[in-house]
Design a protein around this motif. Structure first.
Motif, PDB file in Angstrom:
ATOM      1  N   VAL A 173       0.967  -1.149   0.244  1.00 46.44           N
ATOM      2  CA  VAL A 173       0.103  -0.295   0.235  1.00 46.44           C
ATOM      3  C   VAL A 173       1.477   1.185  -0.101  1.00 46.44           C
ATOM      4  N   GLN A 174       0.099   2.354  -0.349  1.00 49.27           N
ATOM      5  CA  GLN A 174       1.464   3.300  -0.476  1.00 49.27           C
ATOM      6  C   GLN A 174       0.479   4.189   1.286  1.00 49.27           C
ATOM      7  N   ALA A 175       1.793   4.889   1.191  1.00 48.80           N
ATOM      8  CA  ALA A 175       1.775   6.034   2.401  1.00 48.80           C
ATOM      9  C   ALA A 175       1.144   6.523   3.010  1.00 48.80           C
ATOM     10  N   GLY A 176      -0.013   6.560   4.355  1.00 47.60           N
ATOM     11  CA  GLY A 176      -1.470   7.272   3.830  1.00 47.60           C
ATOM     12  C   GLY A 176      -2.555   6.394   4.239  1.00 47.60           C
ATOM     13  N   ASP A 177      -2.243   5.293   3.468  1.00 41.46           N
ATOM     14  CA  ASP A 177      -3.487   4.238   3.391  1.00 41.46           C
ATOM     15  C   ASP A 177      -4.064   3.504   4.378  1.00 41.46           C
ATOM     16  N   SER A 178      -4.969   2.900   4.536  1.00 38.31           N
ATOM     17  CA  SER A 178      -5.246   1.671   5.331  1.00 38.31           C
ATOM     18  C   SER A 178      -5.298   0.480   5.242  1.00 38.31           C
ATOM     19  N   LEU A 179      -4.685  -0.567   6.237  1.00 37.57           N
ATOM     20  CA  LEU A 179      -5.143  -1.950   5.445  1.00 37.57           C
ATOM     21  C   LEU A 179      -5.701  -2.532   6.768  1.00 37.57           C
ATOM     22  N   ARG A 180      -6.324  -3.440   6.566  1.00 34.94           N
ATOM     23  CA  ARG A 180      -6.899  -4.233   7.513  1.00 34.94           C
ATOM     24  C   ARG A 180      -6.148  -5.842   7.933  1.00 34.94           C
ATOM     25  N   LEU A 181      -5.673  -6.247   8.783  1.00 31.81           N
ATOM     26  CA  LEU A 181      -4.964  -7.851   9.119  1.00 31.81           C
ATOM     27  C   LEU A 181      -6.355  -8.771   9.592  1.00 31.81           C
ATOM     28  N   SER A 182      -6.613  -9.898   9.411  1.00 33.56           N
ATOM     29  CA  SER A 182      -7.054 -10.477  10.360  1.00 33.56           C
ATOM     30  C   SER A 182      -5.863 -11.993  10.146  1.00 33.56           C
ATOM     31  N   CYS A 183      -6.873 -12.984  11.867  1.00 27.52           N
ATOM     32  CA  CYS A 183      -6.061 -14.118  12.151  1.00 27.52           C
ATOM     33  C   CYS A 183      -7.147 -15.002  12.737  1.00 27.52           C
ATOM     34  N   ALA A 184      -7.500 -16.136  11.920  1.00 23.70           N
ATOM     35  CA  ALA A 184      -8.162 -16.691  12.303  1.00 23.70           C
ATOM     36  C   ALA A 184      -7.064 -18.467  12.745  1.00 23.70           C
ATOM     37  N   ALA A 185      -8.066 -18.837  13.440  1.00 29.35           N
ATOM     38  CA  ALA A 185      -7.407 -19.504  14.922  1.00 29.35           C
ATOM     39  C   ALA A 185      -8.430 -21.231  14.210  1.00 29.35           C
ATOM     40  N   SER A 186      -7.860 -21.919  14.424  1.00 26.94           N
ATOM     41  CA  SER A 186      -8.598 -23.279  14.125  1.00 26.94           C
ATOM     42  C   SER A 186      -8.150 -24.102  14.758  1.00 26.94           C
ATOM     43  N   GLY A 187      -8.748 -25.427  15.529  1.00 25.83           N
ATOM     44  CA  GLY A 187      -7.806 -26.574  16.473  1.00 25.83           C
ATOM     45  C   GLY A 187      -8.531 -26.208  17.831  1.00 25.83           C
ATOM     46  N   ARG A 188      -8.697 -25.415  18.633  1.00 20.69           N
ATOM     47  CA  ARG A 188      -8.826 -24.920  19.892  1.00 20.69           C
ATOM     48  C   ARG A 188     -10.118 -23.851  19.787  1.00 20.69           C
ATOM     49  N   THR A 189     -10.919 -23.311  20.402  1.00 23.58           N
ATOM     50  CA  THR A 189     -11.302 -22.348  21.119  1.00 23.58           C
ATOM     51  C   THR A 189     -10.497 -20.970  20.921  1.00 23.58           C
ATOM     52  N   LEU A 190     -10.543 -20.358  20.300  1.00 22.76           N
ATOM     53  CA  LEU A 190      -9.590 -19.245  20.425  1.00 22.76           C
ATOM     54  C   LEU A 190      -9.894 -17.792  21.942  1.00 22.76           C
ATOM     55  N   SER A 191     -11.287 -17.921  22.414  1.00 18.59           N
ATOM     56  CA  SER A 191     -12.074 -16.844  22.669  1.00 18.59           C
ATOM     57  C   SER A 191     -11.688 -17.144  24.149  1.00 18.59           C
ATOM     58  N   SER A 192     -10.597 -18.038  25.070  1.00 24.55           N
ATOM     59  CA  SER A 192     -10.084 -18.346  26.128  1.00 24.55           C
ATOM     60  C   SER A 192      -8.836 -17.803  26.124  1.00 24.55           C
ATOM     61  N   TYR A 193      -8.293 -17.140  25.091  1.00 24.45           N
ATOM     62  CA  TYR A 193      -6.808 -16.238  24.706  1.00 24.45           C
ATOM     63  C   TYR A 193      -6.934 -14.885  24.507  1.00 24.45           C
ATOM     64  N   ALA A 194      -6.160 -14.381  25.156  1.00 25.62           N
ATOM     65  CA  ALA A 194      -5.574 -13.243  24.781  1.00 25.62           C
ATOM     66  C   ALA A 194      -4.616 -13.284  23.447  1.00 25.62           C
ATOM     67  N   MET A 195      -4.875 -11.764  22.777  1.00 21.31           N
ATOM     68  CA  MET A 195      -4.526 -12.571  21.263  1.00 21.31           C
ATOM     69  C   MET A 195      -3.838 -11.270  21.199  1.00 21.31           C
ATOM     70  N   GLY A 196      -2.420 -10.648  20.723  1.00 25.96           N
ATOM     71  CA  GLY A 196      -1.130 -10.082  20.041  1.00 25.96           C
ATOM     72  C   GLY A 196      -0.993 -10.042  18.781  1.00 25.96           C
ATOM     73  N   TRP A 197      -0.817  -8.975  17.674  1.00 24.92           N
ATOM     74  CA  TRP A 197       0.235  -8.474  16.793  1.00 24.92           C
ATOM     75  C   TRP A 197       1.137  -8.096  17.154  1.00 24.92           C
ATOM     76  N   PHE A 198       2.197  -8.555  16.329  1.00 22.71           N
ATOM     77  CA  PHE A 198       3.591  -8.792  16.610  1.00 22.71           C
ATOM     78  C   PHE A 198       4.496  -8.162  15.429  1.00 22.71           C
ATOM     79  N   ARG A 199       5.751  -7.415  14.808  1.00 23.72           N
ATOM     80  CA  ARG A 199       5.875  -6.969  13.459  1.00 23.72           C
ATOM     81  C   ARG A 199       7.376  -7.299  13.839  1.00 23.72           C
ATOM     82  N   ARG A 200       8.079  -8.473  12.517  1.00 21.69           N
ATOM     83  CA  ARG A 200       9.617  -7.856  12.763  1.00 21.69           C
ATOM     84  C   ARG A 200      10.479  -7.523  11.656  1.00 21.69           C
ATOM     85  N   THR A 201      11.209  -6.465  11.336  1.00 22.22           N
ATOM     86  CA  THR A 201      12.015  -6.246  10.992  1.00 22.22           C
ATOM     87  C   THR A 201      13.143  -5.381  10.410  1.00 22.22           C
ATOM     88  N   PRO A 202      13.938  -5.399   9.743  1.00 24.88           N
ATOM     89  CA  PRO A 202      14.951  -5.473   9.173  1.00 24.88           C
ATOM     90  C   PRO A 202      16.036  -5.599  10.996  1.00 24.88           C
TER      91      PRO A 202
END
Length: 122
Positions: free
Chosen positions: A12-41
């Motif tokens: 995307v270009q600077a100033g734009d918007s974007l929505r990330l999604s994180c879908a879970a499977s295997g067990r219910t997600l409702s009992s977990y806190a969730m976080g987003w992290f990022r890796r840069t150089p």
């Protein structure tokens, strides 16, 4: 076991918007806190945002506060990261992760997605 899969990344270009999604499977997600992290150089695993299992408590890094919003839909077993006013320095691989509480420290997170690239051009 919880499997997490991120989606919604891209270029995307600077100033734009974007929505990330994180879908879970295997067990219910409702009992977990969730976080987003990022890796840069220069940062291996930088905290971005976290949300409690009920969605009542959210935490943000100062660098994204006011621009990013984390939310969750436990019925859809999905967590979102709405990113607005994107900057080139937001360019990174973004990961979602699950933990018992909305920690800033990535070492407390048990389950991780594979990551998704977000590139912001100037």
């Amino acid at each position: 076991q919880v499997q997490l899969v991120e989606s919604g990344g891209g270029l995307v270009q600077a100033g734009d918007s974007l929505r990330l999604s994180c879908a879970a499977s295997g067990r219910t997600l409702s009992s977990y806190a969730m976080g987003w992290f990022r890796r840069t150089p220069v940062k291996e695993r930088e905290f971005v945002a976290a949300i409690s299992w009920a969605g009542s408590n959210t935490v943000y890094a100062d660098s994204v506060k006011g621009r990013f919003t984390i939310s969750r839909d436990n019925a859809k077993i999905t967590v979102y990261l709405q990113m607005s006013s994107l900057k080139p320095e937001d360019t990174a691989v973004y990961y979602c992760a699950a933990a018992s509480n909305p920690y800033r420290d990535p070492t407390w997170y048990t389950y991780w997605g594979q990551g998704i690239q977000v590139t912001v051009s100037s």
